[in-house]
Scaffold this motif. Structure first.
Motif, PDB file in Angstrom:
ATOM      1  N   SER C  89       0.834  -1.189   0.000  1.00 57.03           N
ATOM      2  CA  SER C  89       0.000   0.000   0.000  1.00 57.03           C
ATOM      3  C   SER C  89       0.873   1.244   0.000  1.00 57.03           C
ATOM      4  O   SER C  89       1.734   1.405   0.858  1.00 57.03           O
ATOM      5  CB  SER C  89      -0.900  -0.026   1.232  1.00 57.03           C
ATOM      6  N   ASP C  91       1.035   4.493   0.970  1.00 53.22           N
ATOM      7  CA  ASP C  91       0.361   5.472   1.801  1.00 53.22           C
ATOM      8  C   ASP C  91       1.229   6.695   2.035  1.00 53.22           C
ATOM      9  O   ASP C  91       1.517   7.053   3.173  1.00 53.22           O
ATOM     10  CB  ASP C  91      -0.043   4.819   3.133  1.00 53.22           C
ATOM     11  N   SER C 122      -3.524   2.361  -2.555  1.00 54.82           N
ATOM     12  CA  SER C 122      -3.046   3.563  -1.908  1.00 54.82           C
ATOM     13  C   SER C 122      -4.147   4.173  -1.067  1.00 54.82           C
ATOM     14  O   SER C 122      -5.305   4.188  -1.460  1.00 54.82           O
ATOM     15  CB  SER C 122      -2.589   4.575  -2.964  1.00 54.82           C
ATOM     16  N   SER C 205       2.741  -1.817   4.333  1.00 60.69           N
ATOM     17  CA  SER C 205       2.275  -0.440   4.186  1.00 60.69           C
ATOM     18  C   SER C 205       3.486   0.460   4.156  1.00 60.69           C
ATOM     19  O   SER C 205       4.333   0.409   5.037  1.00 60.69           O
ATOM     20  CB  SER C 205       1.366  -0.079   5.347  1.00 60.69           C
ATOM     21  N   GLY C 212      -2.104   5.429   7.491  1.00 57.64           N
ATOM     22  CA  GLY C 212      -0.891   4.731   7.110  1.00 57.64           C
ATOM     23  C   GLY C 212      -0.717   3.487   7.924  1.00 57.64           C
ATOM     24  O   GLY C 212      -1.687   2.776   8.191  1.00 57.64           O
ATOM     25  N   VAL C 213       0.507   3.262   8.326  1.00 65.54           N
ATOM     26  CA  VAL C 213       0.867   2.012   8.974  1.00 65.54           C
ATOM     27  C   VAL C 213       0.008   1.750  10.205  1.00 65.54           C
ATOM     28  O   VAL C 213      -0.513   0.664  10.395  1.00 65.54           O
ATOM     29  CB  VAL C 213       2.347   2.070   9.367  1.00 65.54           C
ATOM     30  N   TRP C 216      -3.307   0.519   9.348  1.00 68.15           N
ATOM     31  CA  TRP C 216      -3.264  -0.862   8.859  1.00 68.15           C
ATOM     32  C   TRP C 216      -3.183  -1.832  10.036  1.00 68.15           C
ATOM     33  O   TRP C 216      -3.819  -2.880  10.048  1.00 68.15           O
ATOM     34  CB  TRP C 216      -2.069  -1.083   7.920  1.00 68.15           C
ATOM     35  N   VAL C 228       1.589  -7.715   9.308  1.00 71.35           N
ATOM     36  CA  VAL C 228       1.798  -6.404   8.698  1.00 71.35           C
ATOM     37  C   VAL C 228       3.263  -6.028   8.860  1.00 71.35           C
ATOM     38  O   VAL C 228       3.829  -6.183   9.932  1.00 71.35           O
ATOM     39  CB  VAL C 228       0.920  -5.328   9.367  1.00 71.35           C
ATOM     40  N   CYS C 230       6.098  -2.761   7.579  1.00 71.58           N
ATOM     41  CA  CYS C 230       5.941  -1.403   7.089  1.00 71.58           C
ATOM     42  C   CYS C 230       7.266  -0.774   6.739  1.00 71.58           C
ATOM     43  O   CYS C 230       8.321  -1.205   7.181  1.00 71.58           O
ATOM     44  CB  CYS C 230       5.216  -0.558   8.121  1.00 71.58           C
TER      45      CYS C 230
END
Lengths: 270, 225, 313, 469
Positions: C89, C91, C122, C205, C212-213, C216, C228, C230
Motif C-alpha cells: 500500500s 500510503d 493507496s 504499508s 498509514g501504517v 493498517w 503487517v 511497514c
C-alpha cells in the motif's frame, strides 16, 4: 518597484528562457513534445528555487509560488474528491444512468437508497451559506462527529489502550537462573541478561512514571511528584530520541530535491 | 430545536456505532458510515473552494496588500479545476482515471504540485538544523536530557559513532554509541511513547464519550440568534 | 563501517574542495563560538546545503548491513512460498516519496522476483500517481514478463482513510468494485483467491502519515490477524516501535532502512546489482549532514556556556 | 525432457515447504509428477473426531470445522502432507454458477457500451429472476443429501492443521455464497505426496450456519466500556452536586492569557492554527474549546485574530466558534467574517501560506492546537524567526519533539484534551477528567498485577487482555 527588484525579475525571466531553450534542445532526441517537456522541467525547477528562496527571506518569487500552490492544490483536491468519491463510490450505488454516463461499473445489487442520506446531509452542509437556514448545517456536522466519536471510542479503547497496557506486562526477570548466576555473568553486553532486564525495568517503571505525569486531579507533591518528575524525564528522552532519529528523514527530502535540480534540470549527474 | 437535533444525532449515531461492534449483523454499518462521511466531505470541498474564491476576489477588488498575487491563485485554481473536472487532455477520455499517465492533470501534478510540495517539505532539513542549533542547549535539567538523548541518536546514525566508541570491549558494548542508540529507542523511548499513547487513548475515549453524551459541545458553536 | 570511499575521494578535486570548505567553515565558526558569538541561521542553511549537495555531485557511499528490524521484513518475504499474495500500500505523498519510495521499489522487486502476487493500492490520493511511477519504472521495465491483473493488480486510491480499511478487512470488492483500469473485481485473475484482507499473506504499508501504517495495524492487522510489515519515514519510526514485534513484524525506518533493504537484496540477488539504489546513494549526504548538525549542536552549546560565564562575570 | 521433470519435482517440493506457512493452499499436485513419485505410498489414516458447527460471533454464512489430525501426520508413516476440505453440494449449483457468469457477461456488455439492439437490462432482470428461483430451491436440494449432488473441493490446508473456517459470502450473487439455515455436509481427506492416495474422513452433517446477535469475543471490551462509562457518569454527577475538584495547573494554557495581553500591547494580531485535523479528530475538538477562549479574550482586548484553516468543515465550525465567542464578550459588532478562512486542503500549500502570513503580518503570538504532521517544525521555526511567542499542543507523538524544541509552551498529548476541561472549569468536564485519572490509577494497578502474574506464570491474566475481533 525598486530598480534592483526589476533587475532581478528580468534576470530571472531571461535565465528561465535560456534554460527552457537549452533543456528543449537536450530533449529533442528523447521525446516528440520536447518544447513542452523542456518548459515543464524548467518550470518545476523554477518553482523549486522559488520555495528555496524563502530561506533567505520572504520575497516576490516565494509569494508567487505560494499563491500558485494554494490555488492549484485546492482545485486538485476538489477534482480528486469528485472523481474518486462522488463518481467512484456514490454514483455506482445510486444511479444507473449516471454510472453509464461516467462509465463506471454499476452493480444493480449494490444499489443502496441509504446513499441518498449523505447526499442530503452534504446539501444541508452547503446550506450554511444561507443566513436563514444556515443552522441546519450542524446536522451533517453532528453526524460526522457522532460517527467518528463512536468509532474512536471502541478502537482506541481496544487497540491503543488495552493492547498497550497488556504490552507493558513485561517479565522483570529475564532468563533467571538464580542470583548467583546473575552476578557471576554480570556484564554490559548489549545482548546480555543484565541489559535485557534493565530494558524491561526501564519500560515498566518508565510507563508508570509517564502515566503519573499525566495525572491532572492530584497535586504533584512528595513521592507522587518525584515519580511525575521521572515521568517528564522519560518523556524528554523520548522527544530527544525521536528528534535525533528524524533528522535522517529530513535530509533525505532535501537530497531528493537537490537531485532533481542537478539531474533532471541541469543534467550534471546521470 | 436548533441545538437539540444535532445533539440527538450525535448521541444516536455514536451509540449505534458503539453497539455495532458487539452485534455481528450490524458489522457493516461502520463501513457504510465511513463512506457517507467521505461523500459529505466532498460537498465540504465546495464550501472551501467558495471561501477561497471569496477571500481572493475580495483581496483583488479591494486592492489589499499583495493583491497581485491573488490573480495567480485564482488563475491556478480555475485552470486546474476545469482540467480536473472535465478531464481535459486526458488520453483515456472520461472513463480513464483522472491521474492517468500522460493526462494534463497528471502533468500539473508532476511538474507543479510535486516540486512545490516536496521542496516545501525539504525545507525541513534546514529547519531541523537551525532548530537543533538554537534549541539544543543545556539550559536546565529537562533540556539537557533532551539534548543528550538526541545527540546519542544522531551520533548512532553516522559511522562516526562507531569510530569514536569502537574500542569499548564486547562485555560493555551497550555503551558503544550505535548500540546505545538502539537501546534508547527500545527502552526509554518505548516507555515514553507508551505512556503518551495510553494517555491519549484514554483521553480520546473520554472525549468521545463526552461528545456522544453531549457534554462537550463547543464544536457545534453557540447559537445566539 | 568505513569503506575506502572517503580516502579515494581525496583524489577527487571537487570533493576535496567541498570538504575543505565545510571543514574550514566549521572551524571558523568554532573559533567564533569560543568568543561567545552566535551564528546566523542563514549560515547554518548554507552549510547544510553544501553538505548535502557535495555527495550528490561527487558520490560518497558507505556500506550498510541489515539490522534486525529490517531483516525481519526481508526474511518474511523470502520465506513466503511463491504465489503468495502481498498487499503493498502506497500510503504516502510526493513530499514523503524520496524517503519511502525506494523501500516500495525494493520490496516490489523482492516480491516479484520471489513470484508473489502483489495487490497495489493507496490510501493517499496522491499516492496513486507515485504508484504508477513504481509500476512504470520497476515492474514494467525490469519485469516485462509479469502481467497486470495476473501477477499483480493496481487497485489505485480510494478516499475514506481508515474507512477503506474497515471495509476491505471483510470485503475487498465493496470498496474496490474495479481496479484502476476499470476491470471488474471478479474478472481479475490475481484476485481469484482474495475476497478480503484476511486472505492475504502479508501486508506492507509504505508511508509515514495518516492514514498509514498505524491504521493498517489497528484496523486490519490486529482484527484480521494478518501479518503487517511497514516502511515508514524516519519521523514516524519511533512511534512504530511499540507495535514491533507483536503487531508489526518488522519495519524499515527512513532512508537508512531503505539502504539496508537494498543492500540485502543486492547481496542475495545479483540480478539487481545494476538497478538504481537511491537508498544507498542517499546515505552519503545523510552522513555528512549529520556531522554538520552534530558540530552545530556542539558550537551552539559552547557559545552558550561561554556567554553564560561572561554574564556571570 | 528429464530436466523439465526435475524442475517440476523441485518446484513441487518447494511448494510443499511453502504450504506449511501459507494460508492459501499451494499449487495442486501436477499431473506431470505423478509418474515420478513412487506410487507405493500406503493410504494414510483418516482424520478423526471431525466436527462441524456454525462459526460463532459472526453474521452467519460460515461453518467452522475441527478435527484430530491423521495418525500419519507428523507421526506414524509421516506421509500426510495436507488435507482437503470437501462440502456436498446439489448439482443445481452448476446452473447457478452458469447464470452468474451470464449475468457478468451481460454486465460487461453494458459497460463496454456495445449496442447489440437487445434490451440488456431486461435480460439481466430475467436472469436474476431465474437465479432467485433456484436460490429458493437450494435449501430443499441440500436436504436431499446424498441424492442429486456431489462432493466439491472447498480448500486445501497444510499438514498439522486441525481447524478450518469455511467462510462464505453473504451476497447471494457472489461465488462463495453459503445459505443460512440449510443442511450442509462436510468431509476432510488426508493427502499424501501422491495425489491419488488419500483417505476420506467420515461425513459430518447436517450442520447449519446462522448469524449471532452478540459477539462474545468482545466481552472484555464491553466490560471496559461499561466500567468507563459508569466512572465518567459517577464523577460528572458528583461534580454537578458541587464537589470541588482540583486540577493541576497546565503551563501552556496559563500562558495563553499573557500572550494575548502581550499582543494587545504590541498592537499585533494573534495567529491561531488549527492544524490538519478534521472535525472528527479529538485534538481538533479540543482545539475548538481553546479557540473559543482565545477568541473571547481577543474580542475583549480588541486585538486581531487570524485563523487560516485546512479543512472546509473545520473552517465552518471555527467561524461559528469565533462568532459565538465575540457574542459572549459582547463585541458582536467587531466580529470580522474574514478572520477565519479556508486556505487549501493540501498540507504543504497550507504551510506555505501560513508561513507567508507569519512573516508578513508578524503576529505577536502563534497558537498551534490540533493535529500536526510534518509541518510542525516548518511553522514553529518560521514563527520563531518572526519573533512571535509560540504556544502549541498536539496529540501527534511524532511532532511533539519539534514543538517542544521550537515553541515556548507545549501541551503534550492528553494535556491538550485536558485543557478544554481546565479552561471551561465546568464541573461536568472536570468530573470526566477525574474519571480519567481513576482509569489511569486502574491501569497502574493492572500493570503491577500483570507483572506479578507474569512472574508467577499466570498466563490467563495476560491472555484476558488480548482482544480479538
Amino acid at each position: 518597484m525598486k530598480r534592483t527588484t526589476v533587475l532581478v525579475m528580468v534576470g530571472a525571466i531571461v535565465i528561465f528562457g535560456i534554460s527552457w531553450v537549452l533543456k528543449s534542445m537536450s530533449l529533442t532526441s528523447t521525446t516528440d513534445h520536447y518544447i513542452a517537456k523542456g518548459f515543464a522541467i524548467t518550470f518545476a525547477a523554477f518553482l523549486t528555487l522559488c520555495i528555496f528562496s524563502f530561506l533567505y527571506k520572504d520575497n516576490p518569487f516565494y509569494k508567487f509560488a505560494e499563491h500558485l500552490f494554494v490555488g492549484v492544490s485546492a482545485a486538485f483536491w476538489m477534482s480528486m474528491g469528485f472523481w474518486s468519491t462522488i463518481v467512484g463510490n456514490l454514483i455506482p450505488r445510486v444511479s444507473e444512468t449516471l454510472s453509464n454516463y461516467f462509465k463506471v461499473p454499476y452493480h444493480p445489487e449494490s444499489y443502496n437508497p441509504f446513499y441518498f442520506l449523505p447526499v442530503f446531509l452534504g446539501i444541508l452542509l452547503l446550506l450554511r451559506l444561507s443566513r436563514k437556514v444556515g443552522w441546519v448545517s450542524r446536522w451533517p456536522l453532528a453526524f460526522i462527529v457522532g460517527t467518528t466519536a463512536g468509532f474512536n471510542f471502541i478502537r482506541y479503547l481496544r487497540s491503543d489502550f488495552i493492547e498497550q497496557v497488556s504490552a507493558t506486562f513485561v517479565p522483570l526477570l529475564v532468563d533467571w537462573q538464580g542470583i548467583g548466576h546473575f552476578f557471576s555473568n554480570l556484564s554490559l553486553s548489549s545482548t546480555g541478561q543484565f541489559v535485557a532486564m534493565l530494558s524491561n525495568w526501564v519500560i515498566f517503571f518508565g510507563v508508570l512514571c509517564g502515566i503519573i505525569y499525566f495525572f491532572f486531579s492530584k497535586e504533584h507533591k512528595g513521592v507522587f511528584g518525584g515519580a511525575s518528575k521521572i515521568g517528564i524525564w522519560i518523556l524528554m528522552i523520548t522527544f530527544g530520541a525521536s528528534f535525533g532519529y528524524t533528522v535522517m528523514g529530513r535530509i533525505s527530502l532535501l537530497v531528493g530535491r537537490i537531485t532533481f535540480l542537478f539531474k533532471d534540470w541541469l543534467s550534471l549527474i546521470s | 430545536m436548533r441545538r437539540e437535533v444535532p445533539l440527538f444525532i450525535t448521541f444516536f449515531i455514536g451509540m449505534l456505532l458503539i453497539f455495532s461492534v458487539f452485534i455481528p449483523p450490524m458489522e457493516s454499518l461502520g463501513e457504510d458510515f465511513t463512506v457517507f462521511f467521505d461523500i459529505i466531505a466532498v460537498f465540504a470541498f465546495f464550501l472551501g473552494g467558495g471561501n477561497l474564491l471569496r477571500v481572493h476576489v475580495s483581496k483583488l477588488t479591494r486592492q489589499k496588500r499583495d493583491w497581485q498575487y491573488s490573480i495567480v491563485t485564482l488563475l491556478g485554481f480555475a485552470v486546474t479545476l476545469v482540467i480536473g473536472l472535465f478531464k481535459i487532455g486526458n488520453p483515456g477520455g472520461i472513463a480513464a482515471a483522472p491521474t492517468a499517465a500522460g493526462s494534463l492533470f497528471q502533468e500539473i501534478f508532476d511538474y507543479c504540485l510535486v516540486p512545490l510540495g516536496a521542496t516545501m517539505y525539504s525545507l525541513l532539513a534546514f529547519f531541523v538544523a537551525s532548530a537543533s542549533y538554537r534549541a539544543f542547549r543545556a539550559k536546565n535539567r529537562e533540556a539537557t536530557i533532551l539534548l543528550i538523548a538526541a545527540f546519542i541518536i544522531l551520533l548512532g546514525r553516522t559511522p562516526f559513532g562507531t569510530v569514536v566508541t569502537g574500542w569499548i570491549p564486547e562485555s560493555f558494548d551497550v555503551l558503544q554509541v550505535p548500540n546505545l542508540a538502539v537501546w534508547i529507542m527500545n527502552a526509554p523511548n518505548l516507555a515514553g511513547q507508551r505512556a503518551i499513547m495510553i494517555g491519549i487513548g484514554l483521553g480520546v475515549v473520554s472525549m468521545s464519550l463526552r461528545v456522544i453524551l453531549g457534554i462537550e459541545r463547543t464544536y457545534l458553536g453557540e447559537d445566539k440568534s | 563501517m568505513f569503506y575506502p570511499g572517503p580516502l579515494v575521494a581525496l583524489v577527487d578535486i571537487g570533493r576535496t574542495i567541498s570538504l575543505v570548505i565545510i571543514g574550514g567553515g566549521l572551524l571558523w565558526l568554532f573559533i567564533r563560538a569560543l568568543k561567545g558569538k552566535e551564528v546566523d541561521r542563514r549560515v547554518i542553511f548554507l552549510f547544510i546545503f553544501i553538505a548535502v549537495a557535495t555527495p550528490i555531485l561527487f558520490p560518497i557511499t558507505f556500506g550498510e548491513k541489515a539490522t534486525r528490524v529490517v531483516k525481519a521484513v526481508y526474511d518474511k518475504i523470502e520465506s513466503l512460498p511463491a504465489g503468495s499474495t502481498v498487499i503493498i500500500s502506497f500510503d504516502f505523498d510526493p513530499a514523503m516519496a524520496p524517503e519511502v519510495q525506494p523501500m516500495a521499489n525494493a520490496i516490489t522487486r523482492h516480491c516479484l522476483v520471489k513470484g508473489h502476487k502483489i495487490i497495489f493500492m493507496s490510501l493517499f490520493a496522491t499516492g496513486q500517481a507515485l504508484l504508477t511511477q513504481t509500476l512504470r519504472d520497476v515492474v514494467e521495465t525490469e519485469f516485462p514478463d509479469k502481467k497486470e491483473e495476473v501477477d499483480y493488480v493496481n487497485l489505485g486510491y480510494k478516499a475514506g482513510n481508515e474507512g477503506v480499511l474497515n471495509v476491505i478487512i471483510s470485503d475487498f470488492k465493496k470498496m474496490f468494485p474495479t481496479d484502476v483500469n476499470n476491470i471488474p473485481y471478479d474478472s481479475i485473475p490475481a484476485l481469484d483467491d482474495v475476497s478480503s484482507c484476511k486472505d492475504v499473506d502479508l501486508i506492507v504499508s509504505i508511508g509515514g502519515g495518516k492514514p498509514g501504517v498505524k491504521e493498517w495495524v489497528l484496523f486490519v492487522g490486529d482484527p484480521g490477524r494478518v501479518p503487517v510489515a511497514c516502511g515508514v519515514a524516519a519521523v514516524v519510526a519511533p512511534q512504530m516501535y511499540p507495535y514491533y514485534p507483536k503487531q508489526l513484524l518488522g519495519l524499515l525506518g527512513g532512508i537508512k532502512g531503505a539502504a539496508e533493504y537494498e543492500s540485502e537484496l543486492i547481496h542475495n540477488y545479483p540480478r539487481f546489482k545494476d538497478v538504481d539504489t537511491p537508498g544507498l546513494r542517499m546515505m552519503g549526504p545523510q552522513t555528512l549532514a549529520h556531522m554538520v548538525i552534530i558540530t552545530f549542536i556542539l558550537i551552539g552549546n559552547l557559545s552558550f556556556f561561554i556567554k553564560k560565564r561572561k554574564d556571570r562575570q | 525432457m528429464a530436466l523439465y521433470k526435475w524442475f517440476f519435482v523441485l518446484g513441487f517440493i518447494f511448494c510443499l515447504c511453502g504450504m506449511a506457512t501459507a494460508q492459501e493452499s499451494g499449487v495442486p499436485p501436477d499431473s506431470a509428477n505423478i509418474d515420478t513419485i513412487s506410487q507405493s505410498i500406503p493410504p494414510p489414516a483418516p482424520v478423526t473426531d471431525l466436527q462441524a458447527f456454525d462459526t460463532r460471533n459472526d453474521h452467519g454464512h460460515s461453518i467452522t470445522l475441527k478435527w484430530k489430525k491423521s495418525a500419519d501426520d507428523g507421526a506414524g508413516n509421516n506421509s500426510v502432507i495436507g488435507y482437503e476440505i470437501y462440502t456436498w453440494e446439489p448439482n443445481m449449483v452448476d446452473s447457478m454458477a452458469q447464470l452468474r457468469s451470464e449475468i457478468d457477461q451481460v454486465r460487461a456488455a453494458i459497460y463496454g457500451g456495445k449496442k447489440t439492439g437487445e434490451d440488456l437490462k431486461k435480460k439481466i432482470r430475467t436472469l436474476k429472476d431465474q437465479y432467485d428461483i433456484l436460490l429458493e430451491q437450494l435449501t430443499v436440494a441440500h436436504a436431499g443429501y446424498p441424492e442429486g449432488g456431489e462432493w466439491r473441493l472447498v480448500d486445501k490446508v497444510p499438514a498439522g492443521t486441525e481447524t478450518y473456517v469455511h467462510l462464505g459470502s453473504k451476497e447471494k450473487l457472489a461465488e462463495g455464497y453459503i445459505p443460512d439455515y440449510t443442511d450442509l455436509y462436510y468431509r476432510v481427506d488426508a493427502l499424501t505426496a501422491d495425489s491419488v492416495v488419500k483417505t476420506p474422513s467420515v461425513v459430518v452433517g447436517p450442520v447449519q450456519c446462522y448469524g449471532q446477535w452478540f459477539n462474545t469475543e468482545q466481552v472484555p471490551v464491553l466490560i471496559t466500556v461499561i466500567l468507563f462509562g459508569v466512572l465518567i457518569l459517577y464523577f460528572v454527577m458528583l461534580a454537578r452536586k458541587g464537589k470541588e475538584i482540583y486540577v493541576r495547573p497546565i503551563g501552556g494554557i496559563e500562558a495563553v492569557d499573557d500572550a494575548i495581553g502581550r499582543a494587545t500591547e504590541m498592537g499585533k494580531p494573534i495567529l491561531y492554527v488549527l492544524g490538519l485535523g478534521s472535525v472528527s479528530d479529538v485534538a481538533t475538538i479540543a482545539a475548538f474549546t481553546i479557540l473559543q477562549r482565545v477568541a473571547k479574550k481577543v474580542a475583549e482586548y480588541q486585538t486581531d485574530l487570524i485563523v487560516p484553516t485546512y479543512d472546509p468543515i473545520v473552517m465552518s465550525v471555527a467561524q461559528d466558534v469565533v462568532k459565538s465567542a465575540y457574542y459572549d464578550a459582547g463585541r458582536a459588532d467587531t466580529y470580522k467574517e474574514d478572520s477565519v478562512f479556508f486556505v487549501t486542503q493540501s498540507q504543504f500549500a497550507y504551510v506555505a501560506a501560513v508561513n507567508g502570513i507569519m512573516l508578513r503580518d508578524l503576529p505577536a503570538t502563534n497558537v498551534y492546537m490540533g493535529k500536526f504532521y510534518a509541518e510542525s517544525l516548518l511553522l514553529a521555526e518560521t514563527g520563531a524567526l518572526a519573533g512571535s511567542i509560540q504556544i502549541s499542543g498536539t496529540d501527534e507523538i511524532a511532532q511533539m519533539p519539534f514543538f517542544i524544541v521550537a515553541c515556548d509552551y507545549t501541551l503534550i498529548g492528553e494535556e491538550l484534551y485536558a485543557a478544554s476541561a481546565y479552561l471551561g472549569r465546568e464541573p461536568i468536564l472536570l468530573g470526566s477528567l477525574k474519571a480519567q485519572d481513576y482509569a489511569k490509577a486502574a491501569i497502574i494497578i493492572l500493570s503491577i498485577l500483570g507483572i506479578i502474574a507474569t512472574v508467577l506464570g499466570f498466563t490467563w491474566f495476560t491472555e484476558f487482555f488480548h482482544v480479538t475481533s
